[in-house]
Scaffold this motif. Structure first.
Motif, PDB file in Angstrom:
ATOM      1  N   PRO A 198      74.912 -39.360-113.585  1.00  0.00           N
ATOM      2  CA  PRO A 198      74.288 -38.613-112.480  1.00  0.00           C
ATOM      3  C   PRO A 198      73.282 -37.571-112.966  1.00  0.00           C
ATOM      4  N   LEU A 202      69.341 -37.475-111.829  1.00  0.00           N
ATOM      5  CA  LEU A 202      68.704 -36.299-111.238  1.00  0.00           C
ATOM      6  C   LEU A 202      67.533 -35.828-112.095  1.00  0.00           C
ATOM      7  N   LEU A 205      64.589 -38.052-111.422  1.00  0.00           N
ATOM      8  CA  LEU A 205      64.035 -37.803-110.090  1.00  0.00           C
ATOM      9  C   LEU A 205      63.170 -36.545-110.081  1.00  0.00           C
ATOM     10  N   LEU A 206      63.665 -35.471-110.652  1.00  0.00           N
ATOM     11  CA  LEU A 206      62.915 -34.212-110.648  1.00  0.00           C
ATOM     12  C   LEU A 206      61.750 -34.238-111.631  1.00  0.00           C
ATOM     13  N   TRP A 215      61.974 -41.824-106.446  1.00  0.00           N
ATOM     14  CA  TRP A 215      63.186 -42.244-105.751  1.00  0.00           C
ATOM     15  C   TRP A 215      63.519 -43.704-106.063  1.00  0.00           C
ATOM     16  N   ALA A 218      64.873 -43.805-109.667  1.00  0.00           N
ATOM     17  CA  ALA A 218      66.203 -43.184-109.737  1.00  0.00           C
ATOM     18  C   ALA A 218      67.255 -44.087-109.088  1.00  0.00           C
ATOM     19  N   THR A 341      72.382 -30.026-115.687  1.00  0.00           N
ATOM     20  CA  THR A 341      73.258 -30.687-114.707  1.00  0.00           C
ATOM     21  C   THR A 341      74.528 -31.215-115.366  1.00  0.00           C
TER      22      THR A 341
END
Length: 535
Positions: A198, A202, A205-206, A215, A218, A341
């Protein structure tokens, strides 16, 4: 300062050099004899190879139900072709560390390329900071399996990085799928790696700005991660579900509600932060020698604090240096979001430092990225940057304290375990932990049945698991034995629960090379096998 040829760190010679170094380091550390090896790594591999999941009742406690795939190669080599070559077995196990060193160099080279910089000595020092971390080095050659998982995660990051390039790639979806597959395999092989997929998703994506393409990639990463997890764990989870009603039994039973055990999470919570200060500044607590904070052994390591400060600097420096118009490199954004994260997820779920090897490995690259904010934006390496990284490496090396985890002198065989004879068809109660490793070495081990009496058994009193133990003992008509140590008094009380009035007699010692200290001192706690006699 003379420039480096990055190609020398990428070829076959570099790979062989890294692998050889990992093997040598592992051999020098001695024979692995850590607590987990004796508790479940050897037993779980043997149990899976002989279809014992439904035949035995948790001889290794809660860990009896862990995915055994990563343990099988080590067990087969140590009891097969390398049985009489324990140093060679240790060397083979050390190859994981060598692979990590090689892969981290590849990540560093790719980061330099993506940032338009020449790979140089500052990058080398960044890699050396990561690969000399306490959790990475101390687990070299061990059976903990955190290094193989870290290699999967580092490889996933390496595959993702080119997606951060300014120039579009052909078929980027393949990279996203492959990277997801690698991270999913890690999570499926051992749940301690579940936080990383995960975090990578993330970060991707960022890093790509949350555009439609971001998107899409990801999502493809997530599909690959799910596929990898199912491939590595699905078959095992299905067996657990059929047997217990919980596909990750006994973990998260408050969600799956297996009747075997209480509705509890089952995860080890003893190392979670204890107050607000630790929640906010936990890595600062690891600067000096300590024990029982995030690991059960003595250690000290400033890399995590340095990585945290570097992360903070990367977030705040654009404002402090009035360079807000200069966007953060996508590759660094991916690295930053992934580490931050994953750390927060690890902190909330585990807080066990052995599981944080991927974060430790990347600490030097984070420091380098933070220091490069002070360097000119051209591609030329800066001498002060090299000296700063070299100084950081030396300071970190000097103040690090490396745990041992348990090593013993090499013997004539890899797993030197000599056991007294046990009648065929016996019921053997393994009283306490970590003793299940003796099971595969018992004469006619496959003809017996095994039950564990440990804290896990006590936690399940009054549930289906408790009832199964009573049923198995009541239905057994042959001889009964107990494997126990002197320090198993609390677990020994369970004997009276399941066998009221039973007496222990005819005890014979277990002679095990895995129970020796470095200087040959006996450390088994009088490990023995005893006959159980009923009045």
């Amino acid at each position: 300062m003379r420039a480096l040829d990055a190609r020398k760190f990428l070829g076959v010679r570099a790979l062989l050099a890294c692998l050889s170094f990992g093997a040598l380091l592992s051999v020098l550390r001695g024979q692995d004899a850590n607590w987990d090896l004796k508790n479940y790594h050897l037993y779980n591999a043997w149990a899976w190879l002989h279809g014992r999941l439904a035949l035995d009742l948790a001889p290794a406690g809660l860990q009896s139900f862990f995915n055994p795939l990563l343990d099988v190669p080590y067990f087969l080599l140590g009891t097969g072709p390398l049985q009489h070559w324990p140093r060679l077995l240790a060397g083979v196990q050390g190859l994981w560390y060598g692979g990590l060193v090689f892969m981290l160099f590849r990540v560093a080279i790719r980061l330099a390329w993506l940032r338009g910089r020449t790979f140089g000595w500052a990058d080398v020092w960044a890699v050396l900071i990561g690969v000399t971390g306490t959790m990475t080095v101390s687990q070299t050659g061990s059976s903990f399996n955190e290094l193989p998982l870290a290699l999967f995660i580092l490889s996933s990051l390496y595959v993702l990085l080119p997606l951060c390039a300014d120039t579009p790639l052909s078929q980027p979806w393949r990279r996203a799928l492959l990277a997801g597959l690698l991270s999913g395999l890690a999570a499926g092989l051992k749940p301690t790696a579940v936080v990383y997929a995960p975090a990578l998703a993330l970060g991707l994506l960022l890093a790509l700005g949350m555009r439609r393409e971001a998107w899409r990639l990801a999502t493809l990463f997530g599909v690959g991660a799910l596929a990898g997890f199912v491939a590595a764990y699905g078959w095992w989870g299905w067996q657990l579900y059929e047997l217990t009603g919980n596909p990750i039994f006994p973990l998260f039973n408050q969600v799956f509600h297996s009747a075997w055990v209480p509705a509890l999470g089952g995860t080890d919570r003893q190392y979670l932060p204890r107050d607000l200060g630790q929640w906010l500044f936990y890595p600062l607590y690891w600067l000096g020698k300590n024990q029982h904070i995030v690991t059960e052994v003595n250690f000290a390591d400033a890399r995590y604090a340095l990585a945290g400060l570097s992360t903070l600097a990367l977030v705040t420096l654009p404002w402090l240096l009035r360079r807000r118009s200069l966007p953060m490199d996508r590759s660094i954004r991916l690295l930053l979001v992934f580490v931050a994260t994953a750390y927060v997820s690890w902190l909330c779920l585990f807080s066990i430092l052995r599981y944080a090897v991927p974060l430790e490995l990347l600490s030097g690259l984070l420091l380098l990225a933070a220091l490069q904010w002070f360097a000119p934006a051209d591609a030329a390496p800066r001498r002060w940057l090299v000296w700063a990284m070299a100084g950081a490496f030396l300071l970190l090396a000097g103040f690090s304290r490396y745990p041992g985890w348990g090593h013993v002198p090499y013997g004539d065989v890899a797993f030197d375990v000599r056991l007294p004879a046990v009648e065929r068809g016996s019921l053997v109660l393994v009283v306490g932990q970590p003793d299940a490793y003796v099971i595969p070495f018992l004469p006619h081990a496959q003809d017996n049945r095994y039950i564990g009496l440990s804290w896990f058994t006590r936690s399940a009193l009054g549930f289906r698991f408790d009832a199964l133990i009573q049923e198995r003992i009541a239905a057994h008509a042959g001889a009964m034995y107990a494997v126990l140590r002197d320090d198993a008094d609390e677990d020994r009380s369970l004997l009276q629960r399941y066998l009221p009035g039973a007496r222990i007699s005819d005890c014979a010692p277990v002679r095990s090379g895995l129970e020796q200290r470095r200087k040959g001192k006996e450390a088994s706690g009088n490990l023995r096998i005893c006959r159980l006699m009923s009045d």
